[in-house]
Every structure is written in C-alpha cells, then in structure tokens.
Design a protein around this motif. Sequence first.
Motif, mmCIF file in Angstrom:
data_model
loop_
_atom_site.group_PDB
_atom_site.id
_atom_site.type_symbol
_atom_site.label_atom_id
_atom_site.label_comp_id
_atom_site.label_asym_id
_atom_site.label_seq_id
_atom_site.Cartn_x
_atom_site.Cartn_y
_atom_site.Cartn_z
ATOM 1 N N ALA A 20 -7.560 34.101 -45.350
ATOM 2 C CA ALA A 20 -8.027 34.132 -43.967
ATOM 3 C C ALA A 20 -7.406 35.321 -43.239
ATOM 4 O O ALA A 20 -6.260 35.701 -43.508
ATOM 5 N N VAL A 21 -8.152 35.902 -42.311
ATOM 6 C CA VAL A 21 -7.688 37.117 -41.634
ATOM 7 C C VAL A 21 -7.476 36.922 -40.133
ATOM 8 O O VAL A 21 -7.128 37.873 -39.432
ATOM 9 N N GLY A 22 -7.677 35.705 -39.645
ATOM 10 C CA GLY A 22 -7.502 35.440 -38.222
ATOM 11 C C GLY A 22 -6.043 35.229 -37.857
ATOM 12 O O GLY A 22 -5.132 35.519 -38.638
ATOM 13 N N ARG A 23 -5.817 34.687 -36.676
ATOM 14 C CA ARG A 23 -4.452 34.481 -36.177
ATOM 15 C C ARG A 23 -4.383 33.171 -35.419
ATOM 16 O O ARG A 23 -5.404 32.608 -35.007
ATOM 17 N N TYR A 24 -3.165 32.671 -35.233
ATOM 18 C CA TYR A 24 -2.940 31.465 -34.440
ATOM 19 C C TYR A 24 -2.466 31.858 -33.043
ATOM 20 O O TYR A 24 -1.664 32.774 -32.874
ATOM 21 N N GLU A 25 -2.968 31.140 -32.057
ATOM 22 C CA GLU A 25 -2.498 31.288 -30.685
ATOM 23 C C GLU A 25 -2.351 29.900 -30.074
ATOM 24 O O GLU A 25 -3.028 28.956 -30.490
ATOM 25 N N GLN A 26 -1.494 29.797 -29.087
ATOM 26 C CA GLN A 26 -1.318 28.530 -28.383
ATOM 27 C C GLN A 26 -2.287 28.478 -27.210
ATOM 28 O O GLN A 26 -2.381 29.418 -26.419
#
Length: 252
Positions: A20-26
């Motif tokens: 996966a190439v996305g990211r985590y954010e709150q």
Amino acid sequence: MSSNPPGQCCFQGVKHEGKAVGRYEQTEDFETYISEAPDKSTENGILIITDVIGHRFNNAQLIADQFAANGYFVFMPDLFYEDPIPMNRPGDFDIMKWMQGEYSEKKIAHLPPVVDPIIEKSIKAMREKYGVKKIGAVGYCFGAKYVVRFLKPGQVDVGYSAHPSFVDDDELKAIKGPFAISAAETDQIFPTEKRHRSEEILKEVGQPYQINLYSGVEHGFAVRGDPNNRVVQYAKESAFLQAVAWFEEHLK
C-alpha cells in the motif's frame, strides 16, 4: 430488509499481495487511511466504508490506492475504534456479539449510533479539511449500509456497494442519489430474493441504479476473493471497473 445481517462469510477470505502507498492520519477520535490521486487533486473524493476487517486490511488499502490511481482523493476511516475482526476468525466467533461491542475492551458497539458519527466526521473532514467538492462512497459488505444511509444531498453524492449486508428496505427507499451494486451469484447475505427486492425498491425510488451479478463467486469476492482463482479474480477486477465507470459517469 433488502439484505441480511452479517455472518461468518463476512470475514473469510484471502489476503492479497502488494504494498500500500497511502498514509495514516488522525481524524478527530479515529484513524484514517488516505490515498491521493497522482495530481494530488481533491476535487472528487471517494469515501471507502470497509467491511468488518477494517481500514488496516491490506486488501482494502490496495483497493483505496487503485481508486486514487484513477484520479480520486480516497478517505478510509477506522469504523471500529481499533476493534476490527481479524480475517478467518474461528467458527465460534459470534459476529452479532461483536456488533454489540461484547468483544471490545471498551465495550464500544459497531452499530449506527456509533458508526454514523464516524461517517459524519469523515464527510466533514473531506469537505472542509481537504477541499473535496463531490463525494462518492464505496461500501463493502458491512459498509454498504452506511453508503445507503448517507446517500443524500450534502452528504454523499453517489454510492456504490459490493455484496451488501444489513441494509433495511426503508434505508434503501430513502436514497437521494445514484447507486450501484456488485452482487455475487452465491451469497446468503444478499441472496436472489433480496437482490430482486432491492431492484424493486430502486426502480420505485427513481434514482439512477445498476446491479451487476457475477457468476461463480461468493460473498466477499470484491475484497477477499482468491486471486489465484481466475473466475474470482475476473469478477473482482470487473466489479472494481464497474465502480470506477459509475463514478466517472455520475460523480465527475
């Protein structure tokens, strides 16, 4: 009810390979997986409302990345406050007890009073923080109910679901936007009679709709199908392309 409650088949399947190439954010009180279009545009967004395995499931993230590669800003929230169902849990696991929050350390249920606010906050963040102007929602299994519930002006503009579960007739009757479904030939959650009932309701509602039925596959094929089975892989790929074509026509 136009689809049955979730069952054991809702968390069975095969993990897919890929990074996966996305990211985590709150986002307020929950985590979100975000994947961006190649040009970083946020004008058209896709809100992915996952199945019970949740937003950290590699299969779901690969799908999010595929939507992003097709030009969408993709937002996929944690619907379960870190209490998803691991894939292929043993047969003694009771999904209805899980929905009531009985397996959660914090005893947080996974029902509309808890999930609806997550969807509301997600829509708000997409529009206000990220500048999304039009939102398409994708719901797999568990998530389909919430696509239907939020398919209304000012919330979700266009909806798509694959192998839906737990959708009430009244919820489907209340949609105010285009809605498409990918259905499996063999599906105890969305069997033939429920699919036909959904067709009747959608015809009465009068919004654009589409229902594609895929032969040789079972509930969960669009997310958890076996990629080594060519029949299943074809259906998975075709269902994704169905969703992309639907959004290209009705969202962009």
